[in-house]
Scaffold this active site. Sequence first.
Site, mmCIF file in Angstrom:
data_model
loop_
_atom_site.group_PDB
_atom_site.id
_atom_site.type_symbol
_atom_site.label_atom_id
_atom_site.label_comp_id
_atom_site.label_asym_id
_atom_site.label_seq_id
_atom_site.Cartn_x
_atom_site.Cartn_y
_atom_site.Cartn_z
ATOM 1 N N ARG A 135 -20.902 66.135 -34.348
ATOM 2 C CA ARG A 135 -20.284 66.134 -33.023
ATOM 3 C C ARG A 135 -21.484 66.792 -31.949
ATOM 4 O O ARG A 135 -21.878 67.650 -31.936
ATOM 5 C CB ARG A 135 -19.312 66.860 -32.813
ATOM 6 C CG ARG A 135 -18.335 66.654 -31.587
ATOM 7 C CD ARG A 135 -17.184 67.569 -31.540
ATOM 8 N NE ARG A 135 -17.679 68.761 -30.852
ATOM 9 C CZ ARG A 135 -16.812 70.049 -31.272
ATOM 10 N NH1 ARG A 135 -16.174 69.968 -31.874
ATOM 11 N NH2 ARG A 135 -17.518 71.080 -30.656
ATOM 12 N N GLU A 153 -24.725 71.357 -27.422
ATOM 13 C CA GLU A 153 -25.345 71.893 -28.581
ATOM 14 C C GLU A 153 -25.026 70.610 -29.594
ATOM 15 O O GLU A 153 -24.069 69.457 -29.340
ATOM 16 C CB GLU A 153 -24.689 72.899 -29.177
ATOM 17 C CG GLU A 153 -22.960 72.876 -29.609
ATOM 18 C CD GLU A 153 -22.815 73.720 -30.395
ATOM 19 O OE1 GLU A 153 -23.348 74.394 -31.379
ATOM 20 O OE2 GLU A 153 -21.272 74.068 -30.468
ATOM 21 N N ASN A 155 -23.566 69.809 -33.367
ATOM 22 C CA ASN A 155 -22.803 70.649 -34.503
ATOM 23 C C ASN A 155 -23.022 69.659 -35.726
ATOM 24 O O ASN A 155 -22.793 68.223 -35.713
ATOM 25 C CB ASN A 155 -21.408 70.422 -34.418
ATOM 26 C CG ASN A 155 -20.875 71.303 -33.009
ATOM 27 O OD1 ASN A 155 -21.110 72.722 -33.167
ATOM 28 N ND2 ASN A 155 -20.735 70.574 -32.010
ATOM 29 N N SER A 160 -15.086 70.402 -35.439
ATOM 30 C CA SER A 160 -13.408 70.247 -35.416
ATOM 31 C C SER A 160 -13.042 69.663 -34.143
ATOM 32 O O SER A 160 -13.423 69.059 -33.488
ATOM 33 C CB SER A 160 -12.812 71.873 -35.464
ATOM 34 O OG SER A 160 -13.543 72.679 -34.486
ATOM 35 N N LYS A 334 -29.613 76.383 -33.884
ATOM 36 C CA LYS A 334 -29.959 76.209 -32.219
ATOM 37 C C LYS A 334 -31.472 76.103 -32.118
ATOM 38 O O LYS A 334 -32.076 75.665 -31.273
ATOM 39 C CB LYS A 334 -29.288 77.190 -31.313
ATOM 40 C CG LYS A 334 -28.102 76.734 -30.624
ATOM 41 C CD LYS A 334 -26.720 77.383 -31.499
ATOM 42 C CE LYS A 334 -25.368 76.912 -30.794
ATOM 43 N NZ LYS A 334 -24.408 77.132 -31.778
ATOM 44 N N LYS A 402 -28.691 82.311 -26.963
ATOM 45 C CA LYS A 402 -27.730 82.004 -28.214
ATOM 46 C C LYS A 402 -28.698 82.468 -29.564
ATOM 47 O O LYS A 402 -29.529 81.991 -29.641
ATOM 48 C CB LYS A 402 -27.530 80.572 -28.051
ATOM 49 C CG LYS A 402 -27.005 79.860 -26.909
ATOM 50 C CD LYS A 402 -26.591 78.452 -27.151
ATOM 51 C CE LYS A 402 -25.953 77.804 -26.138
ATOM 52 N NZ LYS A 402 -25.683 76.227 -26.123
ATOM 53 N N GLU A 406 -22.270 79.499 -35.338
ATOM 54 C CA GLU A 406 -21.372 78.641 -34.954
ATOM 55 C C GLU A 406 -19.893 79.075 -34.723
ATOM 56 O O GLU A 406 -19.708 80.201 -34.941
ATOM 57 C CB GLU A 406 -21.231 77.356 -36.119
ATOM 58 C CG GLU A 406 -22.652 76.548 -36.353
ATOM 59 C CD GLU A 406 -23.072 75.968 -35.159
ATOM 60 O OE1 GLU A 406 -22.244 75.390 -34.349
ATOM 61 O OE2 GLU A 406 -24.391 75.904 -34.960
ATOM 62 N N GLY A 407 -19.031 78.509 -33.878
ATOM 63 C CA GLY A 407 -17.817 78.837 -34.032
ATOM 64 C C GLY A 407 -17.265 79.537 -32.678
ATOM 65 O O GLY A 407 -16.346 79.899 -32.426
ATOM 66 N N ARG A 488 -12.877 68.958 -23.962
ATOM 67 C CA ARG A 488 -12.566 70.263 -24.027
ATOM 68 C C ARG A 488 -12.494 70.700 -22.559
ATOM 69 O O ARG A 488 -13.689 70.697 -21.995
ATOM 70 C CB ARG A 488 -13.144 71.010 -25.066
ATOM 71 C CG ARG A 488 -12.618 71.540 -26.331
ATOM 72 C CD ARG A 488 -13.352 72.218 -27.166
ATOM 73 N NE ARG A 488 -14.834 71.821 -27.039
ATOM 74 C CZ ARG A 488 -15.830 72.514 -27.774
ATOM 75 N NH1 ARG A 488 -15.575 73.451 -28.480
ATOM 76 N NH2 ARG A 488 -17.111 72.080 -27.627
HETATM 77 P P1 ADP Z 1 -21.083 77.457 -30.449
HETATM 78 O O1 ADP Z 1 -21.959 76.969 -31.510
HETATM 79 O O2 ADP Z 1 -20.627 78.708 -30.507
HETATM 80 O O3 ADP Z 1 -19.931 76.469 -30.080
HETATM 81 P P2 ADP Z 1 -22.434 76.445 -27.907
HETATM 82 O O4 ADP Z 1 -23.791 76.386 -27.736
HETATM 83 O O5 ADP Z 1 -21.557 75.553 -28.035
HETATM 84 O O6 ADP Z 1 -22.097 77.656 -29.154
HETATM 85 O O7 ADP Z 1 -21.689 77.570 -26.560
HETATM 86 C C1 ADP Z 1 -20.469 77.826 -26.453
HETATM 87 C C2 ADP Z 1 -20.039 77.734 -25.140
HETATM 88 O O8 ADP Z 1 -20.780 78.068 -24.159
HETATM 89 C C3 ADP Z 1 -20.040 76.315 -25.023
HETATM 90 O O9 ADP Z 1 -18.760 75.549 -25.479
HETATM 91 C C4 ADP Z 1 -19.978 76.072 -23.342
HETATM 92 O O10 ADP Z 1 -18.839 76.063 -22.865
HETATM 93 C C5 ADP Z 1 -20.791 77.482 -23.125
HETATM 94 N N1 ADP Z 1 -22.385 76.864 -23.069
HETATM 95 C C6 ADP Z 1 -23.254 76.778 -23.952
HETATM 96 N N2 ADP Z 1 -24.502 76.506 -23.419
HETATM 97 C C7 ADP Z 1 -24.446 76.135 -22.213
HETATM 98 C C8 ADP Z 1 -25.252 75.679 -21.260
HETATM 99 N N3 ADP Z 1 -26.596 75.545 -21.377
HETATM 100 N N4 ADP Z 1 -24.792 75.609 -19.927
HETATM 101 C C9 ADP Z 1 -23.587 75.929 -19.708
HETATM 102 N N5 ADP Z 1 -22.496 76.352 -20.614
HETATM 103 C C10 ADP Z 1 -23.004 76.524 -21.631
HETATM 104 MG MG MG Z 2 -20.050 74.634 -29.276
#
Ligand code: ADP
Ligand code: MG
Length: 512
Positions: A135, A153, A155, A160, A334, A402, A406-407, A488
């Site tokens: 995803r 990101e 996945n 999920s 990442k 970051k 994940e998660g 979402r």
């Molecule tokens: P995870 O692997 O924990 O899902 P993500 O990279 O998806 O990590 O980050 C979690 C959440 O943080 C995302 O769903 C988003 O809402 C927010 N986020 C992450 N990166 C960004 C970004 N570059 N700009 C704005 N919001 C972000």
């Molecule tokens: Mg995410």
Amino acid sequence: MASPTGHSYPPTLDAGLEKDRLSQTIKDWSIANGLAVRPPPALVGQNQDPEGILAINAPVTLFPSPFPKSCFDEAKAIQTSYNELYAQISQDEEFLGRLVQEVAGGDDFIAKLWDVHLKVKKEGYVQNLSLGLFRSDYMVHQDKAHLQIKQVEFNTIASSFGGLSAQTSLLHQHLAQTEYPLLNQPIPTNSLDLPTNNSAQGLAAGLHAAYKAYGKSTLGHPTCVIFLVQDGERNIFDQRHLEYALQESSVPVFRLPFSQVLTHTTLADSPSRQLLYHLPHNPNKTFEVAVAYLRAGYGPGDYPSPEAWEARHRIERSLTIACPTILTQLAGMKKVQQVLATPPTLASGPSTLGKFMPDPAKSSALWKTFTNIYPLDGESAAGKEARRLATDPVECQKYVMKPQREGGGNNFYRGAIPEQLKTVPEEHWNSFILMELITPPPLQNTILRQGKLEQGGVICELGVYGTCLWDQKTGEVKYNEEAGYLLRTKGDQSEEGGVAAGFGCMDSVALV
Ligand code: ADP
Ligand code: MG
């Protein structure tokens, strides 16, 4: 952003009766159609559901959120290129190994995953096929009047909500047919552009393709697909929708807690190392596992003991088609995304993206979705610049930092970045990446969560699913499909967006 109806959107609801009516319809439709999760113990009380019979509505928006059609079409159109890219990265063990070394010093979990891979490599992999249920997540970035998708990101493990997402699209289509036209500020029937969403069917089709590619058991057992799951999973119906879709094509599917892999599976005593699943309720029945689909195993919490690592090792060294293999899981670090996206002015050497994706049309389409991401090492030009940005109290406000996790719930935002770095030895800063924050256009919506309405500004995140089956040895891609979408939505005050982590909610797109 434009309104999907040409009027104020979403329409303002009359307090009281109108809100109640819409909420009630959603509550009933959701349970009737499996747009549901198991209740959190905090809601029902500890041990108040000993029989495991309760389900509650998944949090959801009352209206589908407006989403630019051009952005939606673009995200869907490039998914098969993204699948190809990550299949390529998964095959480049040398590249992944180098990145693992960069983060492993400050990241024991990644180091341990790599060790399992090395152990299996030494002995020799017996299965060359690899399945990805991916995803790719985006937010719409607004640059003056121009709207473009930027990737949050990618996945590669346990992506999920494909099950619940298809149901959410159906819910909003149902409301558009039956409820929205009756509001005081009506939305006429058929006036919203609500695309069909085949995420559950699409993901199941990917699993089915791998199941077929595995072929018949040479040991004479029936073959099956196993979903490896977490103990006490609350998001179970999301997984069940995929399972049921797969069973419709007569594929035997079993759920096995990751913690019970060693108890209920064995490896056949043959050079092929078939993974055998012995039915816990009927030990005379044995299936050969064609596909092991991991909805667990993506974070350190799933490995509380050496036995859990042994379980992962058993899957990895067996003949089963793993979704994902360890290399594919690591392709989702990442750190990989950062190396692909580091600004060309600061990256040394030729573009990594170009190496994996030589077709210029495809690579430039993917490149457009990247936002600036920096390493945090102390040597490279990009790393030094990132250290300056991350520790500056003003500059850091534009970034999220970051770790390789994940998660949800693992990131550090804005002012929390320099604070966090103070607690980490400098030589381990490189286990994080620094990413520019994406700023989506402001939207309004109302979220129905645990029976209560939350109204206000929201931020939407689009995920596009992709399924890919390839051969690690020959590079041949045997199956490559885009597989529906997820929207979402979270309150604009929340920085994290995971539905399961409790911050976000399910939504679908109303294209504008
Ligand atoms: P995870 O692997 O924990 O899902 P993500 O990279 O998806 O990590 O980050 C979690 C959440 O943080 C995302 O769903 C988003 O809402 C927010 N986020 C992450 N990166 C960004 C970004 N570059 N700009 C704005 N919001 C972000
Ligand atoms: Mg995410």
